[in-house]
Design a protein around this motif. Structure first.
Motif, PDB file in Angstrom:
ATOM      1  N   TYR A 174     -28.645  -4.891 -12.776  1.00 53.24           N
ATOM      2  CA  TYR A 174     -30.406  -4.977 -12.273  1.00 53.24           C
ATOM      3  C   TYR A 174     -30.184  -4.092 -10.976  1.00 53.24           C
ATOM      4  CZ  TYR A 174     -35.030  -6.061 -10.984  1.00 53.24           C
ATOM      5  OH  TYR A 174     -36.477  -6.051 -10.341  1.00 53.24           O
ATOM      6  N   LYS A 218     -34.939  -1.277 -15.002  1.00 57.66           N
ATOM      7  CA  LYS A 218     -35.197  -2.461 -14.534  1.00 57.66           C
ATOM      8  C   LYS A 218     -36.246  -3.300 -15.122  1.00 57.66           C
ATOM      9  CE  LYS A 218     -33.745  -2.089  -9.683  1.00 57.66           C
ATOM     10  NZ  LYS A 218     -33.982  -2.139  -8.141  1.00 57.66           N
ATOM     11  N   GLY A 219     -37.354  -2.659 -15.651  1.00 61.36           N
ATOM     12  CA  GLY A 219     -38.128  -2.933 -16.375  1.00 61.36           C
ATOM     13  C   GLY A 219     -37.811  -3.543 -17.701  1.00 61.36           C
ATOM     14  N   ARG A 220     -36.742  -2.656 -18.579  1.00 59.97           N
ATOM     15  CA  ARG A 220     -35.979  -3.277 -19.849  1.00 59.97           C
ATOM     16  C   ARG A 220     -35.102  -4.570 -19.369  1.00 59.97           C
ATOM     17  NH1 ARG A 220     -36.301   2.403 -20.742  1.00 59.97           N
ATOM     18  NH2 ARG A 220     -34.296   2.790 -19.525  1.00 59.97           N
ATOM     19  N   LEU A 240     -35.517  -6.689 -16.986  1.00 59.52           N
ATOM     20  CA  LEU A 240     -36.376  -8.012 -16.886  1.00 59.52           C
ATOM     21  C   LEU A 240     -37.062  -8.389 -18.128  1.00 59.52           C
ATOM     22  CD1 LEU A 240     -38.371  -6.920 -13.670  1.00 59.52           C
ATOM     23  CD2 LEU A 240     -37.010  -8.885 -14.149  1.00 59.52           C
ATOM     24  N   ASP A 241     -37.466  -7.562 -19.098  1.00 54.74           N
ATOM     25  CA  ASP A 241     -38.012  -7.725 -20.380  1.00 54.74           C
ATOM     26  C   ASP A 241     -36.976  -8.718 -21.286  1.00 54.74           C
ATOM     27  OD1 ASP A 241     -40.452  -6.721 -19.936  1.00 54.74           O
ATOM     28  OD2 ASP A 241     -39.756  -5.036 -21.023  1.00 54.74           O
ATOM     29  N   GLU A 242     -35.917  -8.345 -21.162  1.00 56.09           N
ATOM     30  CA  GLU A 242     -34.520  -8.893 -21.975  1.00 56.09           C
ATOM     31  C   GLU A 242     -34.295 -10.153 -21.220  1.00 56.09           C
ATOM     32  OE1 GLU A 242     -29.964  -8.250 -21.677  1.00 56.09           O
ATOM     33  OE2 GLU A 242     -31.293  -6.327 -22.121  1.00 56.09           O
ATOM     34  N   CYS A 271     -36.141 -12.152 -19.426  1.00 51.66           N
ATOM     35  CA  CYS A 271     -37.243 -13.163 -19.772  1.00 51.66           C
ATOM     36  C   CYS A 271     -37.396 -13.767 -21.144  1.00 51.66           C
ATOM     37  CB  CYS A 271     -38.671 -12.406 -19.404  1.00 51.66           C
ATOM     38  SG  CYS A 271     -39.020 -12.193 -17.558  1.00 51.66           S
ATOM     39  N   LYS A 272     -36.954 -12.803 -22.008  1.00 55.94           N
ATOM     40  CA  LYS A 272     -37.095 -13.323 -23.540  1.00 55.94           C
ATOM     41  C   LYS A 272     -35.913 -13.951 -23.536  1.00 55.94           C
ATOM     42  CE  LYS A 272     -37.659 -11.044 -27.972  1.00 55.94           C
ATOM     43  NZ  LYS A 272     -37.853  -9.681 -28.597  1.00 55.94           N
ATOM     44  N   ASP A 324     -36.426 -17.491 -21.160  1.00 55.58           N
ATOM     45  CA  ASP A 324     -37.814 -18.157 -20.971  1.00 55.58           C
ATOM     46  C   ASP A 324     -38.343 -18.324 -19.481  1.00 55.58           C
ATOM     47  OD1 ASP A 324     -39.427 -18.963 -23.044  1.00 55.58           O
ATOM     48  OD2 ASP A 324     -38.928 -21.074 -22.912  1.00 55.58           O
ATOM     49  N   HIS A 346     -40.838 -16.862 -16.337  1.00 62.87           N
ATOM     50  CA  HIS A 346     -41.650 -15.835 -16.012  1.00 62.87           C
ATOM     51  C   HIS A 346     -41.027 -14.526 -15.193  1.00 62.87           C
ATOM     52  CE1 HIS A 346     -44.828 -18.340 -17.363  1.00 62.87           C
ATOM     53  NE2 HIS A 346     -44.412 -19.399 -16.767  1.00 62.87           N
ATOM     54  N   ARG A 347     -41.750 -13.484 -15.597  1.00 62.67           N
ATOM     55  CA  ARG A 347     -41.299 -12.148 -15.107  1.00 62.67           C
ATOM     56  C   ARG A 347     -40.980 -12.208 -13.560  1.00 62.67           C
ATOM     57  NH1 ARG A 347     -41.015  -7.237 -17.508  1.00 62.67           N
ATOM     58  NH2 ARG A 347     -40.865  -5.495 -16.142  1.00 62.67           N
TER      59      ARG A 347
END
Length: 64
Positions: A19, A27-29, A31-33, A35-36, A39, A41-42
């Motif tokens: 990161y 970084k967005g990708r 964070l998405d990964e 968070c998924k 569990d 929050h972003r």
């Protein structure tokens, strides 16, 4: 699927360096990964990764 705190810390540690050196889109990708998987929050994930220090762990002695 909630994960144990220890598992979340391991995942954060594994992702933190990737990161730190990533560009904005990556970084967005990441964070998405994250968070998924964890569990979280972003915003919490952003703070957890930004506050991760690559230096010494907390239990390392201070040699100052």
């Amino acid at each position: 699927m909630p994960r144990a705190l220890g598992a979340r810390r391991e995942i954060n540690a594994a992702v933190a360096e990737r990161y730190r050196v990533a560009g904005r889109a990556e970084k967005g990708r990441i964070l998405d990964e994250l968070c998924k998987v964890t569990d979280l929050h972003r915003k919490h994930a952003v703070r957890a990764l930004a506050n991760r220090r690559a230096a010494a762990p907390k239990d390392a002695p201070n040699n100052i």
